[in-house]
Design an enzyme around this catalytic site. Sequence first.
Site, mmCIF file in Angstrom:
data_model
loop_
_atom_site.group_PDB
_atom_site.id
_atom_site.type_symbol
_atom_site.label_atom_id
_atom_site.label_comp_id
_atom_site.label_asym_id
_atom_site.label_seq_id
_atom_site.Cartn_x
_atom_site.Cartn_y
_atom_site.Cartn_z
ATOM 1 N N LYS A 170 0.828 -1.212 0.000
ATOM 2 C CA LYS A 170 0.000 0.000 0.000
ATOM 3 C C LYS A 170 0.865 1.266 0.000
ATOM 4 C CE LYS A 170 -3.801 -2.323 -0.123
ATOM 5 N NZ LYS A 170 -3.323 -3.695 -0.032
HETATM 6 C C1 LIG Z 1 -9.691 -3.641 -1.975
HETATM 7 C C2 LIG Z 1 -9.083 -4.273 -0.753
HETATM 8 N N1 LIG Z 1 -9.834 -4.438 0.339
HETATM 9 C C3 LIG Z 1 -9.347 -4.982 1.466
HETATM 10 C C4 LIG Z 1 -8.038 -5.390 1.540
HETATM 11 C C5 LIG Z 1 -7.534 -6.028 2.802
HETATM 12 O O1 LIG Z 1 -6.443 -5.349 3.349
HETATM 13 P P1 LIG Z 1 -5.430 -6.057 4.347
HETATM 14 O O2 LIG Z 1 -4.421 -6.790 3.516
HETATM 15 O O3 LIG Z 1 -4.804 -4.939 5.127
HETATM 16 O O4 LIG Z 1 -6.202 -6.965 5.210
HETATM 17 C C6 LIG Z 1 -7.194 -5.240 0.434
HETATM 18 C C7 LIG Z 1 -5.796 -5.667 0.490
HETATM 19 O O5 LIG Z 1 -5.073 -5.677 -0.463
HETATM 20 C C8 LIG Z 1 -7.729 -4.658 -0.744
HETATM 21 O O6 LIG Z 1 -6.978 -4.501 -1.838
#
Ligand SMILES: Cc1ncc(COP(=O)(O)O)c(C=O)c1O
Length: 386
Positions: free
Chosen positions: A183
Amino acid sequence: MSQSFLPLCRPAVDEKDIQAVVDVLRSGWITTGPKNADLESKISEHTGAPYAVALSSATAGMHLVLLALGIGPGDEVITPSLTWVSTINMITLVGAKPVFVDVDVDTLMTDAEKIEPLITDKTKLIIPVHYAGASLDLDPIYALGERFGIPVVEDAAHALGAEYQGQPIGARGTCLFSMHAIKNVTTAEGGVFTTFDAELADKIRRLKFHGLGVDAFDRETQGRAPQAEVIEPGFKYNMPDICAVLALGQMDRIAEITAARTELALSYREKLSVIKGVTPLGLANHDHKHCWHLMIVRIDPAQAGITRDELIAKLKEKGIGAGIHFKACHTQKYYRENYAERFGAITPNLENTEHNSQQICSLPLFPDMTQEDVTRVVNAVSEIIG
Ligand SMILES: Cc1ncc(COP(=O)(O)O)c(C=O)c1O
């Protein structure tokens, strides 16, 4: 001489960030503590949302917010299938039904018009996704939620640094940001929940740490009873301070990080425009600022003479990393094989989702990339396609 591998992404971490992690390691307090509080303040300051809760991931946040809103068996949650599968998994794991909404064929984002026909008396939540660093058109979605009395939680995993109508994402309502390694601002693994709702924030804060009213740091610093009470059963979804501290410097540099990404992305778009069969995502017309989390192109096999998967394999041979964000969730093995039996037929037409799921490819994009790297990727794509 062969060139070094160019990855899909590399975190924007500098020497000061590394030193800050070392300082936390030496401080004697490495798990949730003062750096979590600093990160939460910085996110609140950036977004304008008064409450921010740092978590082990955005996925954890999604789990908690579904539980905090009392969503479970018999309930429906509207969200796109073209998203990271964590959201669909969490909805399914709490026993609710993920109702898939299609997306725009060019921006990969959904909108109020596509969501409205899917609302039933079982709909308990709408989770629209800010995609690749662009912002959703939020006003009509919130208006729809208000009209039907259904809450909205913005999936802002990609959107830290993006804006809608001149305001940062997070300024409009409840959001989940991801700070996973790829990110724009990262804590390696992590997420931040933001909201204007004090009660919801309290509940998320409690559920993230065993359902206790306080965590170990509160007890240490605020002299509370050494054993706190369990108010309700909770999870262990807190973020360690060695992670939280990594993001503090990045938050101070967020405008620079976004600017560097924007310059690279615009250069990509210009250079790619002459290659047949390779189309970057469309830019949404509503007033917003993109934070360029991902540089996504679509590969049309009929024009390019090659499939997206073949292109990714050939880029790898040339020492270039590429990815897919995302394979539509309803086409993943578990959902392909079990959705109909658990939840019934998928009724809306997911034509734009399916079309893009087969064609999208993410190219390397990170602030430390150079214009030469962009040229290298574009030349590689051009050579492969011929
Ligand atoms: C669109 C979207 N939602 C939710 C998430 C979940 O994030 P995390 O990896 O911090 O759990 C991601 C992770 O890449 C994502 O791209």
